[in-house]
Design an enzyme around this catalytic site. Sequence first.
Site, PDB file in Angstrom:
ATOM      1  N   ARG A   1     -58.273  24.608  -3.832  1.00 36.18           N
ATOM      2  CA  ARG A   1     -57.569  25.860  -3.634  1.00 36.18           C
ATOM      3  C   ARG A   1     -56.771  26.010  -2.694  1.00 36.18           C
ATOM      4  O   ARG A   1     -55.824  26.929  -2.500  1.00 36.18           O
ATOM      5  CB  ARG A   1     -58.684  26.961  -3.632  1.00 36.18           C
ATOM      6  CG  ARG A   1     -59.782  27.036  -4.764  1.00 36.18           C
ATOM      7  CD  ARG A   1     -60.787  28.012  -4.499  1.00 36.18           C
ATOM      8  NE  ARG A   1     -60.111  29.182  -4.792  1.00 36.18           N
ATOM      9  CZ  ARG A   1     -59.866  29.955  -5.820  1.00 36.18           C
ATOM     10  NH1 ARG A   1     -60.390  29.424  -7.070  1.00 36.18           N
ATOM     11  NH2 ARG A   1     -59.472  31.209  -5.985  1.00 36.18           N
TER      12      ARG A   1
ATOM     13  N   LYS B   1     -54.829  24.035  -6.744  1.00 39.68           N
ATOM     14  CA  LYS B   1     -55.310  24.113  -7.992  1.00 39.68           C
ATOM     15  C   LYS B   1     -55.277  25.444  -8.721  1.00 39.68           C
ATOM     16  O   LYS B   1     -54.849  25.722  -9.902  1.00 39.68           O
ATOM     17  CB  LYS B   1     -56.865  23.710  -7.919  1.00 39.68           C
ATOM     18  CG  LYS B   1     -57.443  23.455  -9.345  1.00 39.68           C
ATOM     19  CD  LYS B   1     -57.493  22.052  -9.781  1.00 39.68           C
ATOM     20  CE  LYS B   1     -57.769  21.976 -11.218  1.00 39.68           C
ATOM     21  NZ  LYS B   1     -56.905  20.994 -11.862  1.00 39.68           N
TER      22      LYS B   1
ATOM     23  N   ASN C   1     -58.742  35.516   0.586  1.00 39.60           N
ATOM     24  CA  ASN C   1     -58.005  34.743  -0.474  1.00 39.60           C
ATOM     25  C   ASN C   1     -57.331  35.879  -1.247  1.00 39.60           C
ATOM     26  O   ASN C   1     -57.761  36.962  -1.710  1.00 39.60           O
ATOM     27  CB  ASN C   1     -59.030  34.086  -1.470  1.00 39.60           C
ATOM     28  CG  ASN C   1     -58.129  33.573  -2.697  1.00 39.60           C
ATOM     29  OD1 ASN C   1     -57.042  33.272  -2.546  1.00 39.60           O
ATOM     30  ND2 ASN C   1     -58.689  33.436  -3.888  1.00 39.60           N
ATOM     31  N   GLY C   2     -55.888  35.872  -1.149  1.00 41.32           N
ATOM     32  CA  GLY C   2     -55.007  36.724  -1.934  1.00 41.32           C
ATOM     33  C   GLY C   2     -53.908  37.160  -0.869  1.00 41.32           C
ATOM     34  O   GLY C   2     -53.489  36.457   0.180  1.00 41.32           O
TER      35      GLY C   2
ATOM     36  N   HIS D   1     -26.579  16.383 -24.681  1.00 38.68           N
ATOM     37  CA  HIS D   1     -25.935  17.524 -24.292  1.00 38.68           C
ATOM     38  C   HIS D   1     -25.773  17.723 -22.765  1.00 38.68           C
ATOM     39  O   HIS D   1     -25.640  18.877 -22.251  1.00 38.68           O
ATOM     40  CB  HIS D   1     -26.654  18.590 -24.954  1.00 38.68           C
ATOM     41  CG  HIS D   1     -26.684  18.508 -26.522  1.00 38.68           C
ATOM     42  ND1 HIS D   1     -25.499  18.742 -27.173  1.00 38.68           N
ATOM     43  CD2 HIS D   1     -27.634  18.316 -27.434  1.00 38.68           C
ATOM     44  CE1 HIS D   1     -25.680  18.615 -28.561  1.00 38.68           C
ATOM     45  NE2 HIS D   1     -27.075  18.429 -28.546  1.00 38.68           N
TER      46      HIS D   1
HETATM   47  O1  M6R Z   1     -55.606  27.162 -14.227  1.00 35.83           O
HETATM   48  P1  M6R Z   1     -54.390  27.478 -15.114  1.00 35.83           P
HETATM   49  O2  M6R Z   1     -54.648  26.338 -16.186  1.00 35.83           O
HETATM   50  O3  M6R Z   1     -53.897  28.523 -15.447  1.00 35.83           O
HETATM   51  O4  M6R Z   1     -53.198  26.531 -14.217  1.00 35.83           O
HETATM   52  C1  M6R Z   1     -51.952  26.599 -14.669  1.00 35.83           C
HETATM   53  C2  M6R Z   1     -51.240  25.589 -13.748  1.00 35.83           C
HETATM   54  O5  M6R Z   1     -50.954  26.148 -12.334  1.00 35.83           O
HETATM   55  C3  M6R Z   1     -51.925  24.221 -13.833  1.00 35.83           C
HETATM   56  O6  M6R Z   1     -51.939  23.763 -15.261  1.00 35.83           O
HETATM   57  C4  M6R Z   1     -50.791  23.328 -13.009  1.00 35.83           C
HETATM   58  O7  M6R Z   1     -49.619  23.097 -13.775  1.00 35.83           O
HETATM   59  C5  M6R Z   1     -51.378  21.980 -12.883  1.00 35.83           C
HETATM   60  N1  M6R Z   1     -52.416  21.756 -11.806  1.00 35.83           N
HETATM   61  C6  M6R Z   1     -50.515  20.661 -13.061  1.00 35.83           C
HETATM   62  O8  M6R Z   1     -51.584  19.660 -12.977  1.00 35.83           O
END
Ligand code: M6R
Length: 583
Positions: free
Chosen positions: A27, A578, A100-101, A478
């Site tokens: 995170r 993540k 967190n936030g 293009h």
């Molecule tokens: O948890 P989520 O699926 O909503 O996350 C969306 C993106 O942040 C996530 O898919 C990100 O693009 C990946 N870590 C890429 O590998």
Amino acid sequence: MCGIIGYIGFRSASSVITEGLKHLEYRGYDSVGVAVVHQKKLNVRKDKGMVQDVSTKLDFTSMDGHMGIGHTRWATHGGVCKENAHPHTDCKKNVVLAHNGVIENFSALKADLASKGHIFDSETDTEIIAHLIEENMKNSKTSSFKEAFFTSLKSLEGSYALAAFAVDDSEERLFFARKNSPLVIGVGKDELLAASDIPAMLKYTKTFVPLEDGDVAILTKSGYKVYSLDGKEVSRKQMTVDWTAEMAQKGGYPYFMEKEINDQKHFINESLASDVTAAKSLIDQYENIHIIACGTSYHAGLMFSYLLGERGMSAQAYIASEYPYIVKPNKNTLVIAISQSGETADVLQALRYAKGCKKIAITNVVGSTITTIADCVVFINAGPEAGVAATKTFTCQLGIIYKIIYGKEKLESLSSLIEQMLKTEKKVKEIASALAKSENIFFIARGKNVPIAYEASLKLKEITYIHSEAYPGGELKHGPLSLISEGVPIIAIAPDDETLAKLFGNIKEAKSRGAKIISLTNNLDVQKESDFSIKLPELSSIDPMLYPFAMIIPLQLLAYHVSVLKGINPDRPRNLAKSLTVE
Ligand code: M6R
């Protein structure tokens, strides 16, 4: 985004917290800190760096005490340095807090507190909360930490998951609060935890209580209570998960990403076992479908729109953060949100924007915020994913999407197909060596192979730092064709399907301008045009609708091996995290 954790019980709090932080590092991983209290004495250790390094350097686990909090950071307010690492304290080093936030009104609060004499040690928005609580304790007749905590929350705008305690509190207790950032209580025997995510607590319990927005939880050695912001006790459901602590470990692989790529052959079956009946029946009732997601999940959503489109249905995939700018959904629109974490702020905002619409959520995380917003939830059952790069959750999202559209019977060979494609690794490594020094890499595909090209390109750029773009083959002429010169790698996703004839033309176009062609194909002519080729299963042995599953596996492996060859940690790429709980 950051990860927070708190522990109260009979074990060494610093050991439990340090272990938990390793699972929360996905995170955010620019700095880390732990605060424990022992016999009314506070001990805070923190610094910039990753959990393993900082915890060893500062000897986290030698800190005495059975109650404490920890934090792993992804900087938003203030640079990456020891001072900005959490936990933070007030002027008296009594109020201790991790967050967190993003506190949106922090400048105004900070100015007000500064005018009252508060001195700040950091540039963070978090530290002002500790001072705000201190100020409210001064103003309360009882100097009660509990009262001041509740009062302070009412002044905060923005998003937060908070973990806090006061050193001089009348009893040993931890306070938590959530608003638009995830927080789950872990209920053990004679011990309690709370953290941003379940894997951080799996070693100690399988019983969890996800908190809702506006909840405040107080944990003592004898139990927990949850309150609404106005101080009324509320009840929240307990749930159990069947994830094991081992699932959240590397299992002998050097990186989570490699494990998670290999795990796909198992988890696809878990995913296909998920119940999609309710989602399918909703989809069948609507003519207008909007799919919203970000990053990798958006690519799964794009695939969904192609497949629904093939069936003559009107489905459009939108990048969640752009959705409110593009369309106005109405009650005749079905909104499908795809999010691995179920906590991505852009997705949650887009869902809230789609007021009055029926909503389906496709997610991996039980108890995540998205599950509280949607009318119908489908779990992808991919198990915890720790690598920042989404791999197994992408194939499991595709598994769910395919099951909704085609039913399960046609997908029974998927696990062995994935296993077969994992065997391309030797060839993939050879290609990775040839590509590791490239500055630009392009991907081309057509039709429903395009989402795979986008996903492969995202994977590559995110963990190798090589610039990469993906295009539908027809778009090359293009504009992007001007970037193709001698030796520039083009990865062509070229299974022998309805897209091949035209894509072959695009491959030749690029080749005649000097491109180095790397193909994924089961067509001999394409193989002959290629400098390198990864073989897809023979046409006779694969149902063409399963090509996307076959193609993404070697492409994930390719990104992984280029990353490792470049000396990058693929699990923790720079500047990323993540779970993105900020917009
Ligand atoms: O948890 P989520 O699926 O909503 O996350 C969306 C993106 O942040 C996530 O898919 C990100 O693009 C990946 N870590 C890429 O590998």
